[in-house]
Enzyme design. Structure first.
Site, PDB file in Angstrom:
ATOM      1  N   GLY A 175      -7.098 -30.151  -9.248  1.00  0.00           N
ATOM      2  CA  GLY A 175      -6.435 -29.258 -10.194  1.00  0.00           C
ATOM      3  C   GLY A 175      -5.915 -29.942 -11.444  1.00  0.00           C
ATOM      4  N   LYS A 191       1.176 -28.232 -10.685  1.00  0.00           N
ATOM      5  CA  LYS A 191      -0.245 -28.414 -10.415  1.00  0.00           C
ATOM      6  C   LYS A 191      -0.894 -27.053 -10.195  1.00  0.00           C
ATOM      7  CE  LYS A 191      -3.475 -31.149  -7.657  1.00  0.00           C
ATOM      8  NZ  LYS A 191      -3.605 -32.231  -6.661  1.00  0.00           N
ATOM      9  N   ASP A 288      -6.618 -38.206   3.171  1.00  0.00           N
ATOM     10  CA  ASP A 288      -7.168 -38.213   1.813  1.00  0.00           C
ATOM     11  C   ASP A 288      -6.417 -39.215   0.946  1.00  0.00           C
ATOM     12  OD1 ASP A 288      -8.909 -37.453  -0.211  1.00  0.00           O
ATOM     13  OD2 ASP A 288      -7.645 -35.793  -0.884  1.00  0.00           O
TER      14      ASP A 288
END
Length: 446
Positions: A175, A191, A288
């Site tokens: 984003g 965001k 991640d």
């Protein structure tokens, strides 16, 4: 409830003791016939000096029965009072213990939040906020402890000048991040997530869920969120130095990151991971971890962000969808879908190589050829004669060589193909503390 059950024994023991002590004997409990008290002897009467057979009018017992009746009634009254007092005391103790148990249950309840219902406009209100003093009360919705604040969409429009491009501070794979000025004294990062499909929705819900519960100095602080139509927004604390990726691979090419600052960043990441792996129950796997998800504040303190893919070891028992950034994914996860906390350790090792060498995880050598930093660097990291030559030129020759060798050894261990050969993040954390100056949170003294 174990505590409650144990404490019941006290009042029950007291009550039992009272009953045993105050219980009348068989002689006293025997009630005299009614006729025995029909004609008692008056106190002024005198007994005859000699024995004689009583007449019919004197056949009934003269005073003894009266004494027994009076004593029996007094004892019954004493027992009744004792029972009332004991029962009242027991009820009071039970009420106190019940209230105490409810209090403990409320204060030991694990933090959890209700995920925002799909398709619902959260600008109309859902749940709570940990930093209510930072926002105008009329523009938020409060709720349960542990969740994030729901922020009015119109307020985001005003704070970002309708999401004007001049307010964009960076863009990542998930984003656009905007600088939002809510008032003269408070600035945050908003965001705006890319995509509107189910994957985006799940990632958004996961991020709000985890960041509403995780509280640590090296985990990004989620200030609030907003759902407006199909758009999803996350509001973070402002990290003025941007991401580690932009610092290392952006226009400055890591010039602001000295050797000690890089060690401080590595220590901060290790502390954040140690919190996730060792202090959360069940342990949390970030899944991640990458340099773009490591954010730096104005003092270059690092915080882990973007928990859209985070999961627990419990959920890992089921098959998890393969995901993660290229170059950071552990080999066993890539080939077999096997995900553990050691997968995060592998990603940490790749970030450590970025800090040491200044290269991206995957370098493009030609239009069709890419090279992994792990494949290229590991053989040279184990050669002390070659190691100083591959260090990022910005920090080359600025560190103690013993420290450089130590960091290189940790990086090599973290990126081992076999997960069992990788160290626990706790061991990594303790290996970095002596490399960071005291003023930056380590134990190294000049």
């Amino acid at each position: 409830m174990n505590f409650l059950s144990k404490n019941w024994m006290i009042p029950i023991w007291i009550l039992s003791s009272l009953i045993v002590v105050l219980e009348p004997t068989e002689a006293i409990r025997t009630y005299p016939p009614l006729s025995s008290i029909a004609d008692p002897v008056l106190p002024t009467e005198k007994k005859p000096p000699f024995s004689r057979i009583p007449t019919d009018n004197e056949a009934h017992s003269p005073g003894v029965s009266e004494i027994k009746v009076v004593h029996h009634e007094d004892l019954n009254t004493t027992i009744l009072i004792a029972l009332i007092i004991a029962s009242t005391l027991l009820a009071a103790i039970l009420l106190f213990l019940f209230c105490f148990w409810i209090f403990k249950q409320k204060n030991t309840e694990p933090l959890n939040i209700n995920k925002p219902p799909k398709g619902q406009d959260s600008s109309k209100g859902l749940s709570l906020g940990p930093i209510l003093d930072k926002f105008t009360p009329t523009r938020i919705t409060t709720g349960r402890k542990g969740s994030a604040t729901v922020i009015d969409y119109e307020w985001l429009i005003s704070a970002t000048n309708d999401f004007h491009e001049d307010h964009i501070v960076r863009v990542d794979s998930s984003g656009h991040i905007y600088k939002a000025r809510f008032n003269d004294h408070f600035v945050a990062a908003v965001k705006r997530l890319h995509g509107r499909g189910p994957d985006t929705q799940r990632g958004f819900e996961n991020a709000v869920d985890w960041l509403g519960k995780l509280k640590h100095q090296n985990i990004i602080n989620l200030l609030g969120y907003c759902i407006h139509d199909e758009n999803r927004f996350l509001v973070y604390e402002m990290m003025h130095q941007g991401s580690l990726e932009s610092q290392l691979h952006g226009p400055s090419h890591g010039s602001a990151l000295t050797w000690h600052r890089r060690m401080k960043v590595a220590l901060d990441i290790a502390r954040g991971l140690e919190y996730l792996h060792e202090r959360c129950n069940p342990p949390v796997i970030h899944r991640d971890l990458k340099s773009s998800n490591i954010l730096l504040d104005s003092n270059f303190n690092a915080k882990i962000s973007d928990f859209g893919l985070a999961t627990t070891e419990f959920h890992v028992k089921n098959k998890v969808k393969l995901s993660g950034a290229s170059g950071y994914v552990a080999p066993e996860y890539l080939s077999d879908g096997k995900l553990t906390d050691k997968s995060d350790v592998y990603a940490f090792g790749v970030i450590l190589l970025e800090l040491l060498i200044g290269k991206r995880p995957v370098e493009k050598m030609s239009p069709s050829l890419f090279q992994s930093i792990v494949t290229w660097a590991v053989p040279q990291l184990t050669d002390r004669s070659k190691l100083p030559n591959i260090v990022d030129p910005v920090i080359r020759d600025t560190m103690d060589l013993k420290h450089l060798y130590q960091v290189a050894a940790v990086a090599v261990l973290c990126v081992q193909p076999e997960p069992s050969y990788r160290p626990l993040i706790t061991d990594v954390l303790h290996s970095f503390i002596p490399l960071v100056p005291v003023e930056l949170g380590g134990s190294l003294r000049a």
